[in-house]
Design a protein around this motif. Structure first.
Motif, PDB file in Angstrom:
ATOM      1  N   TRP A  46     -10.863 -48.915  11.982  1.00  0.00           N
ATOM      2  CA  TRP A  46      -9.475 -49.182  12.356  1.00  0.00           C
ATOM      3  C   TRP A  46      -9.396 -49.603  13.825  1.00  0.00           C
ATOM      4  CZ3 TRP A  46      -5.554 -48.379   8.669  1.00  0.00           C
ATOM      5  CH2 TRP A  46      -5.979 -47.777   7.481  1.00  0.00           C
ATOM      6  N   GLY A  47      -8.645 -50.675  14.100  1.00  0.00           N
ATOM      7  CA  GLY A  47      -8.442 -51.138  15.463  1.00  0.00           C
ATOM      8  C   GLY A  47      -6.975 -51.487  15.697  1.00  0.00           C
ATOM      9  N   ALA A  48      -6.673 -51.959  16.881  1.00  0.00           N
ATOM     10  CA  ALA A  48      -5.311 -52.373  17.238  1.00  0.00           C
ATOM     11  C   ALA A  48      -5.185 -53.866  16.991  1.00  0.00           C
ATOM     12  CB  ALA A  48      -5.027 -52.036  18.702  1.00  0.00           C
ATOM     13  N   GLY A  49      -4.535 -54.248  15.898  1.00  0.00           N
ATOM     14  CA  GLY A  49      -4.380 -55.652  15.559  1.00  0.00           C
ATOM     15  C   GLY A  49      -5.639 -56.284  15.021  1.00  0.00           C
ATOM     16  N   GLU A  50      -6.640 -55.479  14.725  1.00  0.00           N
ATOM     17  CA  GLU A  50      -7.868 -55.959  14.115  1.00  0.00           C
ATOM     18  C   GLU A  50      -8.470 -54.836  13.268  1.00  0.00           C
ATOM     19  OE1 GLU A  50     -10.233 -57.209  17.389  1.00  0.00           O
ATOM     20  OE2 GLU A  50     -10.418 -55.207  18.257  1.00  0.00           O
ATOM     21  N   MET A  51      -9.273 -55.234  12.259  1.00  0.00           N
ATOM     22  CA  MET A  51      -9.852 -54.267  11.334  1.00  0.00           C
ATOM     23  C   MET A  51     -11.290 -54.657  11.029  1.00  0.00           C
ATOM     24  SD  MET A  51      -7.617 -51.833  10.510  1.00  0.00           S
ATOM     25  CE  MET A  51      -8.053 -51.250   8.881  1.00  0.00           C
ATOM     26  N   PHE A  52     -12.042 -53.679  10.471  1.00  0.00           N
ATOM     27  CA  PHE A  52     -13.476 -53.876  10.280  1.00  0.00           C
ATOM     28  C   PHE A  52     -13.935 -53.233   8.970  1.00  0.00           C
ATOM     29  CE2 PHE A  52     -12.227 -53.197  14.663  1.00  0.00           C
ATOM     30  CZ  PHE A  52     -12.682 -54.347  15.292  1.00  0.00           C
ATOM     31  N   LEU A  53     -15.025 -53.758   8.442  1.00  0.00           N
ATOM     32  CA  LEU A  53     -15.734 -53.149   7.319  1.00  0.00           C
ATOM     33  C   LEU A  53     -17.206 -53.010   7.710  1.00  0.00           C
ATOM     34  CD1 LEU A  53     -14.583 -54.887   3.998  1.00  0.00           C
ATOM     35  CD2 LEU A  53     -14.344 -52.481   4.560  1.00  0.00           C
ATOM     36  N   GLY A  54     -17.876 -51.988   7.211  1.00  0.00           N
ATOM     37  CA  GLY A  54     -19.295 -51.849   7.508  1.00  0.00           C
ATOM     38  C   GLY A  54     -19.994 -50.949   6.527  1.00  0.00           C
ATOM     39  N   SER A  55     -21.321 -51.095   6.447  1.00  0.00           N
ATOM     40  CA  SER A  55     -22.113 -50.244   5.571  1.00  0.00           C
ATOM     41  C   SER A  55     -22.077 -48.789   6.008  1.00  0.00           C
ATOM     42  CB  SER A  55     -23.572 -50.719   5.549  1.00  0.00           C
ATOM     43  OG  SER A  55     -23.673 -52.035   5.087  1.00  0.00           O
ATOM     44  N   ASP A  56     -21.952 -48.545   7.301  1.00  0.00           N
ATOM     45  CA  ASP A  56     -21.897 -47.177   7.812  1.00  0.00           C
ATOM     46  C   ASP A  56     -21.270 -47.182   9.197  1.00  0.00           C
ATOM     47  OD1 ASP A  56     -23.929 -48.000   9.609  1.00  0.00           O
ATOM     48  OD2 ASP A  56     -25.499 -47.304   8.257  1.00  0.00           O
ATOM     49  N   GLY A  57     -21.115 -45.987   9.759  1.00  0.00           N
ATOM     50  CA  GLY A  57     -20.492 -45.866  11.062  1.00  0.00           C
ATOM     51  C   GLY A  57     -21.275 -46.519  12.173  1.00  0.00           C
ATOM     52  N   ILE A  58     -22.603 -46.612  12.003  1.00  0.00           N
ATOM     53  CA  ILE A  58     -23.434 -47.245  13.034  1.00  0.00           C
ATOM     54  C   ILE A  58     -23.050 -48.710  13.192  1.00  0.00           C
ATOM     55  CG2 ILE A  58     -25.799 -47.955  13.577  1.00  0.00           C
ATOM     56  CD1 ILE A  58     -26.741 -45.327  12.341  1.00  0.00           C
ATOM     57  N   ALA A  59     -22.815 -49.394  12.066  1.00  0.00           N
ATOM     58  CA  ALA A  59     -22.448 -50.808  12.125  1.00  0.00           C
ATOM     59  C   ALA A  59     -21.129 -51.010  12.852  1.00  0.00           C
ATOM     60  CB  ALA A  59     -22.360 -51.381  10.709  1.00  0.00           C
ATOM     61  N   LEU A  60     -20.211 -50.046  12.711  1.00  0.00           N
ATOM     62  CA  LEU A  60     -18.869 -50.198  13.273  1.00  0.00           C
ATOM     63  C   LEU A  60     -18.755 -49.638  14.686  1.00  0.00           C
ATOM     64  CD1 LEU A  60     -16.836 -49.201  10.087  1.00  0.00           C
ATOM     65  CD2 LEU A  60     -17.460 -51.486  10.869  1.00  0.00           C
ATOM     66  N   GLY A  61     -19.833 -49.005  15.163  1.00  0.00           N
ATOM     67  CA  GLY A  61     -19.792 -48.334  16.455  1.00  0.00           C
ATOM     68  C   GLY A  61     -19.303 -49.156  17.624  1.00  0.00           C
ATOM     69  N   PRO A  62     -19.711 -50.434  17.752  1.00  0.00           N
ATOM     70  CA  PRO A  62     -19.253 -51.202  18.920  1.00  0.00           C
ATOM     71  C   PRO A  62     -17.764 -51.529  18.896  1.00  0.00           C
ATOM     72  CG  PRO A  62     -21.187 -52.204  17.895  1.00  0.00           C
ATOM     73  CD  PRO A  62     -20.677 -51.185  16.950  1.00  0.00           C
ATOM     74  N   PHE A  63     -17.115 -51.391  17.745  1.00  0.00           N
ATOM     75  CA  PHE A  63     -15.762 -51.925  17.586  1.00  0.00           C
ATOM     76  C   PHE A  63     -14.677 -50.858  17.522  1.00  0.00           C
ATOM     77  CE2 PHE A  63     -18.772 -54.584  15.009  1.00  0.00           C
ATOM     78  CZ  PHE A  63     -18.910 -55.600  15.942  1.00  0.00           C
ATOM     79  N   THR A  64     -15.024 -49.662  17.024  1.00  0.00           N
ATOM     80  CA  THR A  64     -13.990 -48.646  16.818  1.00  0.00           C
ATOM     81  C   THR A  64     -14.638 -47.283  16.691  1.00  0.00           C
ATOM     82  OG1 THR A  64     -12.182 -47.933  15.361  1.00  0.00           O
ATOM     83  CG2 THR A  64     -14.087 -48.963  14.312  1.00  0.00           C
ATOM     84  N   ASP A  65     -13.848 -46.243  16.975  1.00  0.00           N
ATOM     85  CA  ASP A  65     -14.330 -44.885  16.717  1.00  0.00           C
ATOM     86  C   ASP A  65     -13.483 -44.200  15.647  1.00  0.00           C
ATOM     87  OD1 ASP A  65     -12.000 -44.477  18.091  1.00  0.00           O
ATOM     88  OD2 ASP A  65     -12.875 -43.260  19.691  1.00  0.00           O
TER      89      ASP A  65
END
Length: 606
Positions: A182-201
């Motif tokens: 989850w982001g502000a005005g942007e969203m993400f999908l990933g295989s796991d939390g490691i993939a999404l680490g640079p973009f959101t917590d």
């Protein structure tokens, strides 16, 4: 395990997709690619080999799209190549996929008959064409995806882009993990939390069967019935590269749930699922081998014990199986035309390494079944058979065990074909049976609630017996070991036929007896042993299938009913309930599940 990343951003996402994929390199891959939407149209770049090859292409072909998906692929159906790399595109859809579609052949034939033209050898492209055909029939994107999912069998995680849709990614999971960031005005999908680490917590992990409709405004999640549901948002250490439990309480249970994906990936590496063939391991000529020696420690030893049955049955090859700490001190004479197989998750197990060196002195050729290719055992072996399980954090091995079984099963099939003990038809039948294992594991995981309820009572006992025959005997041994390791309950595994030769003296109303008994050629013999337990008031927990439950005619305290399956694959699938039973028992007892007392992940001393 392949890797997925998806981004709905405010700026060009191509370089961000590549950055996300870099964090998934630990999962292993042989090709990579991205797809974006530019000016309403789908565009993609793919490359064989490492991500630097994809980056080089991207440097010469800048993509301006603000929405995209990316993938690192480990080859399953089709060789590693650019044409087989993900994403796979049609005129309407781009898709990335982790997992295996078991029924892709019949679906492909149907789609080709309807005029659809395929450009790859993969099972994944079937999904792109199914969704495209549904869109052509007038369905909206969500309905088109849901209808396509209803037609495929297997374990998977998926992400879709759609032509003309600059604010839509659809994700789905069944058996393979997928998370929303989850982001502000942007969203993400990933295989796991490691993939999404640079973009959101802030991350939401999808549950089994979920389909997520993701836009820049947020995500709407539908469960497998189509009902809109809420899934919790968890906060992670987004910018640190740490092992991630996801939405699981412990690494062990996370790794138990990873097994459909891990096993599918491992099997696909060693089996040609499209052609129904086992890939012969390079550097081993089984037609010239007259005897196998298998050695390992702990859980890996039980994997080797199962393999003994497979090699002797499929390849008609005699097998000696030894605990590594005994192997070299027994001074066993080894055949000059023999092969030694050593099994170690870490590749650093001291006793197993010593056994390898003893076999080397005795003139044996060495094959190493390991998870760490750079390990000492791997370096000193003649042939390395990686299990491809990815990092396993829990001390009690789960996914590494079933990945070891997958490698050994595929190797036994290849040995049987090389030695002429199985023909093309039998080889294809065995490969087809093992290709269904990820789906069967996924179905076994659905029983977790029932198993957790059983564990509440098991946590109150001081002793437990596990029984099995044939390949279920090593699984009984492994089940007992798991219970001992993490709950500290005394447990023993026995060949069911040995019950009357001593262990039956322990049976009373307080003694739970876990019986691993698929409905196979030794089932009736196992039933007679269960009757001996029942006659003495023992509390039977029967792990079987529907036919076994009906034929047992025994008043068991509990029956765990797994799907029916060929006998050859039961060790992999029946491992799931014994792992879950041990795990939930330990949780109820309040032990340190991931780091049980006195144990280490890698035993580097004798």
């Amino acid at each position: 395990m392949c890797g997925i990343i998806g981004i709905l951003g405010q700026t060009p996402v191509a370089p961000l997709l590549v950055d996300g994929l870099k964090r998934l390199e630990y999962r292993g891959y042989d090709s990579a690619g991205i797809a974006v939407i530019e000016g309403g149209h789908l565009a993609s770049l793919r490359a064989e080999g490492k991500l630097r090859n994809l980056e080089a292409k991207l440097a010469g072909n800048r993509k301006a799209g603000r929405i995209g998906i990316g993938h690192t692929r480990w080859a399953t159906h089709g060789v590693p190549s650019e044409r087989n790399a993900h994403p796979h595109l049609t005129e309407r859809v781009a898709v990335v996929h982790n997992g295996i579609f078991e029924n892709f052949r019949e679906l492909r034939l149907e789609l080709e008959a309807a005029g659809r033209v395929f450009s790859s050898d993969t099972d994944t492209e079937v999904m792109a064409h199914l969704v495209t055909a549904n869109l052509a029939d007038g369905m909206a994107p969500l309905a088109a995806v849901q209808a396509a999912l209803a037609r495929v069998r297997g374990a998977f995680a998926l992400a879709f882009l759609f032509e003309g849709e600059d604010d839509l990614v659809i994700g789905a999971r069944r058996g393979s993990p997928l998370a929303i960031g989850w982001g502000a005005g942007e969203m993400f999908l990933g295989s796991d939390g490691i993939a999404l680490g640079p973009f959101t917590d802030e991350i939401t992990y999808l549950d089994e069967g979920d389909v997520a409709v993701v836009t820049r405004a947020g995500a709407v999640i539908h469960d497998e019935t189509g009902r809109v549901v809420e899934r919790p948002v968890t906060r992670t250490h987004g910018n640190t590269y740490v092992a991630d439990k996801g939405n699981h309480r412990h690494f062990m249970v996370k790794e138990i749930h990873e097994q459909p994906e891990v096993t599918g990936r491992t099997l696909a590496h060693y089996l040609d699922l499209a052609e129904g063939r086992a890939r012969p391991p390079e550097g081993i000529d089984f037609s010239r081998i007259d005897r196998l020696s298998i050695t390992a420690c702990g859980t890996a030893f039980y994997a080797g014990f199962v393999a003994k049955y497979w090699f002797e049955r499929f390849a008609r090859l005699p097998v000696d199986i030894d605990i590594a700490s005994e192997f070299r001190y027994r001074e066993q004479p080894l055949s000059k035309d023999g092969l030694a197989i050593v099994i170690s998750q870490s590749g650093e197990t001291a006793d197993t390494l010593a056994s390898l060196r003893y076999a080397r002195v005795e003139g044996q050729r060495i094959a190493a079944v390991v998870n760490v290719r750079e390990s000492t055992i791997a370096r000193e072996a003649d042939v390395v058979l990686p299990i491809l399980a990815g990092p396993e954090i829990g001390v009690a091995s789960t996914k590494a065990f079933t990945a070891q079984l997958a490698v050994l099963a595929a190797t036994a099939i290849a040995a049987g074909r090389a030695r002429g003990s199985i023909d093309d038809v039998e080889e294809a039948r065995l490969v087809a049976a093992f290709s269904e294992v990820p789906r069967l594991m996924h179905e076994a995981l659905r029983l977790e609630g029932q198993i957790e309820a059983l564990a509440r009572d098991l946590a109150k006992v001081k002793h437990c017996l596990y029984l099995g025959r044939g390949t279920s005997y090593p699984i009984a041994l492994e089940g007992a070991l798991k219970l001992k390791e993490i709950s500290y309950i005394h447990a023993e595994g026995y060949a069911a036929g040995e019950l009357k030769h001593g262990p039956i003296a322990l049976i009373d109303e307080e003694m739970p007896v876990v019986v691993i008994a698929p409905f196979d050629r030794v089932f009736e013999k196992t039933v007679s042993n269960m009757q001996e337990v029942a006659a003495r008031g023992g509390r039977i927990i029967l792990v079987t299938d529907r036919k076994g439950a009906e034929a047992a005619a025994i008043d068991a305290a509990a029956t765990i009913i797994l799907p029916e399956m060929p006998a050859s694959v039961t060790p992999l699938v029946y491992s799931i309930p014994v792992q879950l039973l041990a795990y939930h028992t330990a949780v109820f007892m309040g032990t340190d599940v991931d780091q049980p007392r006195n144990l280490a992940k890698s035993v580097t001393v004798e």
